[in-house]
Design a protein around this motif. Structure first.
Motif, PDB file in Angstrom:
ATOM      1  N   LEU A 144     -11.204  -4.150   9.797  1.00 28.56           N
ATOM      2  CA  LEU A 144     -10.130  -4.374   8.790  1.00 28.56           C
ATOM      3  C   LEU A 144     -10.628  -4.081   7.423  1.00 28.56           C
ATOM      4  N   TYR A 145      -9.648  -3.728   6.474  1.00 25.62           N
ATOM      5  CA  TYR A 145      -9.833  -3.659   5.096  1.00 25.62           C
ATOM      6  C   TYR A 145      -8.750  -4.319   4.315  1.00 25.62           C
ATOM      7  N   PRO A 146      -9.163  -4.675   3.097  1.00 28.30           N
ATOM      8  CA  PRO A 146      -8.250  -5.637   1.990  1.00 28.30           C
ATOM      9  C   PRO A 146      -7.282  -4.555   1.545  1.00 28.30           C
ATOM     10  N   CYS A 147      -6.249  -5.091   1.506  1.00 27.83           N
ATOM     11  CA  CYS A 147      -5.056  -4.307   0.732  1.00 27.83           C
ATOM     12  C   CYS A 147      -4.381  -5.175  -0.182  1.00 27.83           C
ATOM     13  N   THR A 148      -4.177  -4.394  -1.424  1.00 27.53           N
ATOM     14  CA  THR A 148      -3.598  -5.171  -2.483  1.00 27.53           C
ATOM     15  C   THR A 148      -2.253  -4.573  -2.719  1.00 27.53           C
ATOM     16  N   CYS A 149      -1.753  -3.702  -2.002  1.00 27.48           N
ATOM     17  CA  CYS A 149      -0.406  -3.117  -2.264  1.00 27.48           C
ATOM     18  C   CYS A 149       0.928  -4.089  -2.084  1.00 27.48           C
ATOM     19  N   ASN A 150       1.882  -4.052  -2.843  1.00 24.89           N
ATOM     20  CA  ASN A 150       3.042  -4.775  -2.605  1.00 24.89           C
ATOM     21  C   ASN A 150       3.883  -3.734  -2.085  1.00 24.89           C
ATOM     22  N   ARG A 151       5.291  -4.211  -1.767  1.00 24.33           N
ATOM     23  CA  ARG A 151       6.092  -3.450  -0.920  1.00 24.33           C
ATOM     24  C   ARG A 151       6.650  -2.122  -1.724  1.00 24.33           C
ATOM     25  N   ARG A 152       6.510  -2.540  -3.104  1.00 22.49           N
ATOM     26  CA  ARG A 152       6.995  -1.269  -4.121  1.00 22.49           C
ATOM     27  C   ARG A 152       5.979  -0.057  -3.935  1.00 22.49           C
ATOM     28  N   ASP A 153       4.619  -0.543  -4.213  1.00 21.92           N
ATOM     29  CA  ASP A 153       3.513   0.407  -3.932  1.00 21.92           C
ATOM     30  C   ASP A 153       3.741   1.240  -2.787  1.00 21.92           C
ATOM     31  N   ILE A 154       3.857   0.469  -1.745  1.00 24.96           N
ATOM     32  CA  ILE A 154       3.951   1.253  -0.401  1.00 24.96           C
ATOM     33  C   ILE A 154       4.941   1.975  -0.323  1.00 24.96           C
ATOM     34  N   LEU A 155       6.359   1.814  -0.746  1.00 25.58           N
ATOM     35  CA  LEU A 155       7.500   2.580  -0.910  1.00 25.58           C
ATOM     36  C   LEU A 155       7.231   3.730  -1.658  1.00 25.58           C
ATOM     37  N   ALA A 156       6.548   3.673  -2.892  1.00 28.90           N
ATOM     38  CA  ALA A 156       6.339   4.930  -3.715  1.00 28.90           C
ATOM     39  C   ALA A 156       5.282   5.973  -2.844  1.00 28.90           C
ATOM     40  N   ALA A 157       4.270   5.223  -2.453  1.00 25.97           N
ATOM     41  CA  ALA A 157       3.272   6.290  -1.937  1.00 25.97           C
ATOM     42  C   ALA A 157       3.922   6.833  -0.367  1.00 25.97           C
ATOM     43  N   ALA A 158       4.823   6.006   0.398  1.00 26.80           N
ATOM     44  CA  ALA A 158       5.210   6.486   1.414  1.00 26.80           C
ATOM     45  C   ALA A 158       6.184   7.589   1.447  1.00 26.80           C
ATOM     46  N   SER A 159       6.668   7.248   0.095  1.00 29.76           N
ATOM     47  CA  SER A 159       8.121   8.828  -0.009  1.00 29.76           C
ATOM     48  C   SER A 159       7.537   9.571  -1.109  1.00 29.76           C
ATOM     49  N   ALA A 160       6.261   9.617  -1.506  1.00 29.29           N
ATOM     50  CA  ALA A 160       5.602  10.470  -2.389  1.00 29.29           C
ATOM     51  C   ALA A 160       5.972  12.052  -1.832  1.00 29.29           C
ATOM     52  N   PRO A 161       5.713  12.641  -0.746  1.00 31.68           N
ATOM     53  CA  PRO A 161       5.736  14.181  -0.357  1.00 31.68           C
ATOM     54  C   PRO A 161       7.092  14.547  -1.104  1.00 31.68           C
ATOM     55  N   GLN A 162       6.725  15.902  -1.401  1.00 24.98           N
ATOM     56  CA  GLN A 162       7.987  16.623  -2.026  1.00 24.98           C
ATOM     57  C   GLN A 162       8.986  17.031  -1.242  1.00 24.98           C
ATOM     58  N   ASP A 163       8.558  17.057   0.352  1.00 26.26           N
ATOM     59  CA  ASP A 163       9.695  17.609   1.118  1.00 26.26           C
ATOM     60  C   ASP A 163      10.869  16.706   1.278  1.00 26.26           C
ATOM     61  N   GLY A 164      11.024  15.472   0.769  1.00 26.01           N
ATOM     62  CA  GLY A 164      12.123  14.813   0.499  1.00 26.01           C
ATOM     63  C   GLY A 164      12.637  14.137   1.807  1.00 26.01           C
ATOM     64  N   SER A 165      11.511  14.219   3.035  1.00 25.97           N
ATOM     65  CA  SER A 165      11.928  13.464   4.078  1.00 25.97           C
ATOM     66  C   SER A 165      11.905  11.783   4.202  1.00 25.97           C
ATOM     67  N   ALA A 166      12.475  11.238   4.857  1.00 28.03           N
ATOM     68  CA  ALA A 166      12.386   9.926   4.972  1.00 28.03           C
ATOM     69  C   ALA A 166      11.142   9.268   5.276  1.00 28.03           C
ATOM     70  N   PRO A 167      10.584   8.467   4.546  1.00 23.62           N
ATOM     71  CA  PRO A 167       9.323   7.867   4.852  1.00 23.62           C
ATOM     72  C   PRO A 167       9.315   7.194   6.521  1.00 23.62           C
ATOM     73  N   LEU A 168       8.173   7.231   7.224  1.00 16.63           N
ATOM     74  CA  LEU A 168       8.014   7.194   8.373  1.00 16.63           C
ATOM     75  C   LEU A 168       8.015   5.450   8.349  1.00 16.63           C
ATOM     76  N   THR A 169       8.600   5.102   9.669  1.00 13.61           N
ATOM     77  CA  THR A 169       8.436   3.592   9.799  1.00 13.61           C
ATOM     78  C   THR A 169       7.889   3.046  11.227  1.00 13.61           C
ATOM     79  N   GLY A 170       7.636   2.102  11.395  1.00 12.69           N
ATOM     80  CA  GLY A 170       6.894   1.456  12.635  1.00 12.69           C
ATOM     81  C   GLY A 170       7.639   0.117  13.269  1.00 12.69           C
ATOM     82  N   PRO A 171       7.100  -0.479  13.935  1.00  8.29           N
ATOM     83  CA  PRO A 171       7.588  -1.856  14.453  1.00  8.29           C
ATOM     84  C   PRO A 171       7.599  -2.931  13.254  1.00  8.29           C
ATOM     85  N   ASP A 172       6.664  -2.701  12.181  1.00  8.36           N
ATOM     86  CA  ASP A 172       6.725  -3.748  10.704  1.00  8.36           C
ATOM     87  C   ASP A 172       7.365  -3.029   9.571  1.00  8.36           C
ATOM     88  N   GLY A 173       8.234  -2.144   9.900  1.00 17.51           N
ATOM     89  CA  GLY A 173       9.125  -1.379   8.935  1.00 17.51           C
ATOM     90  C   GLY A 173       8.113  -0.173   8.325  1.00 17.51           C
TER      91      GLY A 173
END
Ligand code: GLU
Ligand code: ZN
Length: 296
Positions: free
Chosen positions: A95-124
């Motif tokens: 395990l490791y601690p995570c301090t990201c909120n939803r907005r941080d995760i969305l920003a980091a997950a959509s960062a790549p320049q290729d414009g493709s939609a961020p990947l999702t799993g069973p938890d979003g």
């Protein structure tokens, strides 16, 4: 094998037709097998769980003609079990601690320049791993951090799962079907989970544990042999099989069932009051009417 199954609603809203189908199916399967039907109240999220919804769950299920073993298992009574499992997983370096909120995760997950939609799993959104290698408390040296979300390091978890001396594949028996008709012996390499699920949350910032952690611990503690639930949870079962291996717990048989949809073909949601069992009761429906409505 004796047959022990459970219905595990969260008391965060009224039970609707989809819950009725799931509960009646599990109950009827248990009775047909001469087994046991248990009830579990999934109320670890204390901000969203309400005692009045819990009371209405008991009322609605009794009205439907179901009976269940007592005492009822309430997750909020068992947080020390979740804490103990988290301590073990923490000390095992999983395990490791995570301090990201939803907005941080969305920003980091959509960062790549290729414009493709961020990947999702069973938890979003699939967690992009921002906090994975940050300096911080360490297992072996420091106790499990509290008041912060804890994520499973999936890459480490996969390696650990492969080195338990058991088969290289994770498996479970499906007696119902997944969304694509999957059934029978389901086998998959644990490394699939790095792409399909990523570093899932096993403990929340504001409460101990998470759905995935609590469900596998409770299914084992309640000696559940058959899990009967909606096909929307089929993908999550891969996560559950992994956690069962990591925590050295048995994997029950899974029976995923079709979902009850509204006239537009949409899945029913908690807020869908029009489909609440309570609403049908108030309008004079009988329990048999409900069975008919859900196709039983
Ligand atoms: N509380 C979960 C739900 O209502 C239970 C899921 C399960 O049966 O594993 O979706
Ligand atoms: Zn983070």
């Amino acid at each position: 094998m004796t047959f022990r199954t459970r219905f595990a609603p969260s008391p965060t809203g009224p039970l609707h037709l989809g819950h009725a189908y799931s509960a009646i199916l599990a109950h009827d399967m248990a009775h047909a097998a001469g087994g046991a039907f248990l009830l579990r109240i999934e109320d670890i999220d204390r901000d969203r769980a309400r005692p009045e919804w819990e009371d209405q769950i008991y009322e609605d299920l009794a009205w439907l003609g179901l009976d269940w073993e007592r005492p009822v298992w309430r997750q909020s009574d068992h947080t020390e079990r979740y804490a103990a499992a988290l301590d073990d997983l923490w000390q095992a370096g999983l395990l490791y601690p995570c301090t990201c909120n939803r907005r941080d995760i969305l920003a980091a997950a959509s960062a790549p320049q290729d414009g493709s939609a961020p990947l999702t799993g069973p938890d979003g959104l699939l967690y992009p791993g921002t906090c994975r290698d940050k300096p911080g408390p360490r297992p072996g040296q420091d106790p499990r951090p509290e008041g912060v979300a804890l994520r499973l390091n999936m890459a480490v978890a996969v390696r650990r799962a492969l080195h338990t001396g058991r088969a290289a594949h994770l498996t479970f028996q499906e007696t119902g079907h997944g969304p694509d008709g999957q059934h029978g012996q389901i086998a998959f390499p644990p490394e699939d989970l790095t792409v399909l699920a990523g570093d899932i949350v096993l403990s929340r910032k504001d409460f101990i544990g998470s759905y995935h952690l609590a469900v596998v611990l409770d299914d084992a503690a309640q000696a559940i042999t058959h899990v009967v639930r909606g096909e929307d949870l089929f993908d999550a079962t891969a996560i559950h099989a992994l956690l069962q291996r990591l925590l050295d717990l048995p994997t029950p048989v899974y029976h995923h069932h079709r979902l009850i949809r509204d006239d537009q073909g949409r899945r029913l949601a908690k807020r869908d009051d029009a489909r609440a069992i309570r609403t049908y009761r108030d309008e004079g429906a009988t329990p048999q009417d409900i069975r008919t409505k859900v196709g039983l």
